[in-house]
Scaffold this motif. Sequence first.
Motif, mmCIF file in Angstrom:
data_model
loop_
_atom_site.group_PDB
_atom_site.id
_atom_site.type_symbol
_atom_site.label_atom_id
_atom_site.label_comp_id
_atom_site.label_asym_id
_atom_site.label_seq_id
_atom_site.Cartn_x
_atom_site.Cartn_y
_atom_site.Cartn_z
ATOM 1 N N GLU A 198 1.002 -1.283 0.016
ATOM 2 C CA GLU A 198 -0.001 0.221 -0.026
ATOM 3 C C GLU A 198 1.204 1.147 0.137
ATOM 4 O O GLU A 198 1.969 1.138 0.288
ATOM 5 N N GLY A 199 0.265 2.367 -0.426
ATOM 6 C CA GLY A 199 1.035 3.578 0.014
ATOM 7 C C GLY A 199 2.056 3.856 -1.214
ATOM 8 O O GLY A 199 3.066 4.502 -0.775
ATOM 9 N N VAL A 200 1.847 3.132 -2.343
ATOM 10 C CA VAL A 200 2.860 3.662 -3.414
ATOM 11 C C VAL A 200 2.107 4.590 -4.375
ATOM 12 O O VAL A 200 1.041 4.247 -4.998
ATOM 13 N N SER A 201 2.532 5.741 -4.748
ATOM 14 C CA SER A 201 1.694 6.894 -5.433
ATOM 15 C C SER A 201 1.759 6.359 -6.965
ATOM 16 O O SER A 201 3.057 5.920 -7.310
ATOM 17 N N THR A 202 1.072 7.026 -7.928
ATOM 18 C CA THR A 202 1.377 6.497 -9.350
ATOM 19 C C THR A 202 2.567 7.386 -9.764
ATOM 20 O O THR A 202 3.219 7.010 -10.789
ATOM 21 N N GLY A 203 2.828 8.554 -9.118
ATOM 22 C CA GLY A 203 3.807 9.382 -9.397
ATOM 23 C C GLY A 203 5.190 8.687 -9.342
ATOM 24 O O GLY A 203 6.021 8.669 -10.097
ATOM 25 N N ALA A 204 5.211 7.877 -8.061
ATOM 26 C CA ALA A 204 6.431 7.326 -7.742
ATOM 27 C C ALA A 204 6.828 6.238 -8.617
ATOM 28 O O ALA A 204 7.746 5.983 -9.220
ATOM 29 N N LEU A 205 5.728 5.547 -8.939
ATOM 30 C CA LEU A 205 5.845 4.329 -9.875
ATOM 31 C C LEU A 205 6.067 5.030 -11.398
ATOM 32 O O LEU A 205 6.751 4.182 -12.243
ATOM 33 N N GLY A 206 5.566 6.064 -11.673
ATOM 34 C CA GLY A 206 6.003 6.676 -12.990
ATOM 35 C C GLY A 206 7.429 6.929 -13.189
ATOM 36 O O GLY A 206 7.942 6.873 -14.230
ATOM 37 N N ILE A 207 7.900 7.544 -11.993
ATOM 38 C CA ILE A 207 9.258 7.877 -12.128
ATOM 39 C C ILE A 207 10.299 6.599 -12.240
ATOM 40 O O ILE A 207 11.018 6.685 -13.171
ATOM 41 N N LEU A 208 9.715 5.723 -11.607
ATOM 42 C CA LEU A 208 10.514 4.469 -11.858
ATOM 43 C C LEU A 208 10.455 3.901 -13.244
ATOM 44 O O LEU A 208 11.531 3.333 -13.871
ATOM 45 N N ALA A 209 9.306 4.124 -13.813
ATOM 46 C CA ALA A 209 9.120 3.510 -15.289
ATOM 47 C C ALA A 209 9.972 4.160 -16.330
ATOM 48 O O ALA A 209 10.562 3.778 -16.972
ATOM 49 N N ARG A 210 10.022 5.545 -16.211
ATOM 50 C CA ARG A 210 10.882 6.582 -16.813
ATOM 51 C C ARG A 210 11.965 6.355 -16.747
ATOM 52 O O ARG A 210 13.130 6.113 -17.816
ATOM 53 N N LEU A 211 12.626 6.084 -15.267
ATOM 54 C CA LEU A 211 14.327 5.555 -15.123
ATOM 55 C C LEU A 211 14.497 4.266 -15.878
ATOM 56 O O LEU A 211 15.369 4.033 -16.365
ATOM 57 N N ALA A 212 13.489 3.565 -15.833
ATOM 58 C CA ALA A 212 13.813 1.936 -16.521
ATOM 59 C C ALA A 212 13.954 2.041 -17.879
ATOM 60 O O ALA A 212 14.643 1.270 -18.720
ATOM 61 N N GLU A 213 13.022 2.965 -18.517
ATOM 62 C CA GLU A 213 13.278 3.119 -20.128
ATOM 63 C C GLU A 213 14.507 3.644 -20.461
ATOM 64 O O GLU A 213 14.767 3.721 -21.741
ATOM 65 N N GLY A 214 15.154 4.139 -19.709
ATOM 66 C CA GLY A 214 16.525 4.869 -19.861
ATOM 67 C C GLY A 214 16.291 6.175 -20.558
ATOM 68 O O GLY A 214 17.423 6.690 -21.276
ATOM 69 N N ARG A 215 15.217 6.828 -20.554
ATOM 70 C CA ARG A 215 14.981 8.080 -21.423
ATOM 71 C C ARG A 215 15.544 9.289 -20.592
ATOM 72 O O ARG A 215 15.827 10.133 -21.146
ATOM 73 N N VAL A 216 15.820 9.116 -19.236
ATOM 74 C CA VAL A 216 16.545 10.241 -18.574
ATOM 75 C C VAL A 216 17.842 10.137 -18.931
ATOM 76 O O VAL A 216 18.598 9.359 -18.271
ATOM 77 N N THR A 217 18.458 11.082 -19.757
ATOM 78 C CA THR A 217 19.810 11.091 -19.808
ATOM 79 C C THR A 217 20.529 11.941 -18.878
ATOM 80 O O THR A 217 21.953 11.534 -18.852
#
Lengths: 204, 247
Positions: free
Chosen positions: B191-210
Amino acid sequence: MARGSESIDGLTAEFAKMPGIGVRTARRLAFYIQSIGMNEADKLIEAIREVKARAKRCSMCYNVAEQDPCPICSTGNRDRSTVCVVERVQDLAIIESSGSYNGLYHVLGGHIAPLDDVHPEDLSIDLLVRRVTEGGIDEVIIATNPDTEGDATANYLVERLQPLGVTLSMLARGVPAGGQIEYAARGTVAGAIAGRRPLPAKAP
Amino acid sequence: MPYEKTEAILIRATDFSETSRVFSFFSRRFGRMSTLAKGVKRKSSRMIGQVDLFSCGEIVFSSGWYRDRMHILAEACAFETFPAIRDDMARYYAACHAAELARAMTEEEDPAPDLFGELRGLMRRLQAGVEPAVALLAFEARLLLLTGFLPELDRCVVCRGDSGRGPAAFSPGLGGVVCPDCSSEGGDLFEGVSTGALGILARLAEGRVTRLDRVRIAPTVKRQVRRFLDRYEAYVLGYPLRTAKHL
């Protein structure tokens, strides 16, 4: 495993638990014990008993000695304002044998290595901080090993000790005496350049 | 005996005997591997100063096996030593966590050149002064993706609907986010995981943050992502990582 003597196998297994001793060496030692006279064996047993019964950690510096405080902490002819921090008792023995240091010591009991499940609270760091807080210490020489874990431990000690206003220093590092620059590692050379010292002026 | 050569990062070192050590490397060509460095603690060893935790360099080893467990290290030459990692506890703990994770989440001798690149990239970022917490999150997200453990983060794993419709729950058993309508089917939920936090993780995983040095994540969100990863990694591995308590 038992093809001959069960007692030899048992002793081999005990020796093999010791650091740096493999099964073959352990077996050789076990056969050596079997070959010596009862007197020799009794002396060995007694020596082990003595170590277990008498050698203990010094409550001040964590050195291993038969008295508490240890002879280094209790003697009156050492510089009590300087403490040299080492990772292990073996390091203390080497510095002591160099004859170049006359202050006190503090043995951490290892270095901070989370990968090996060794954390700051597993070392005698709180004891060191308490010693420095109690006063009378002007300088702490950090003599941890010059590797990643040793340096990280030194860095942690700096974080803990700097607010206490004590002078902090580290052992010099660089190309060893008798070594050659050609064969030195980059980090060693970098340390030697960073830690260079001015040469004394010569009389004309 | 044939010799092999590869670029590698030292991720663990343990004593083997009075003069020898076992070095675990994460290598470009062979993935995680163990080598026995005979006599490396002797004063005369050519490897003194060349092999240190987290240093990256070229290693040469005999490809035969010692006691069925490890190779024999013949030579090592460090290219990069990352001295800034030893000068800061946050960087040191981040590097330790990454090394422990890389070791735990991969199989011995399973080549993973991309993961080697990510691990070396993390060490370089820590050396360059990128915030350790952010650099580590990015590495962990990439590691989860490359090892196949990255969960579904942007849609409900049960109904495949958009997870942004309400407060997210996460089901480690189902391997992803569960929307409020399906949360009863998720089993044990984080519980208590915001969609914003998971979104950040998804963006970092895609490697788009250079440019990770320019990334700023709110402290509360950073804590959420951290706590989520600690729990998820412990779930995947079946035990908590030793280094997690320092992050």
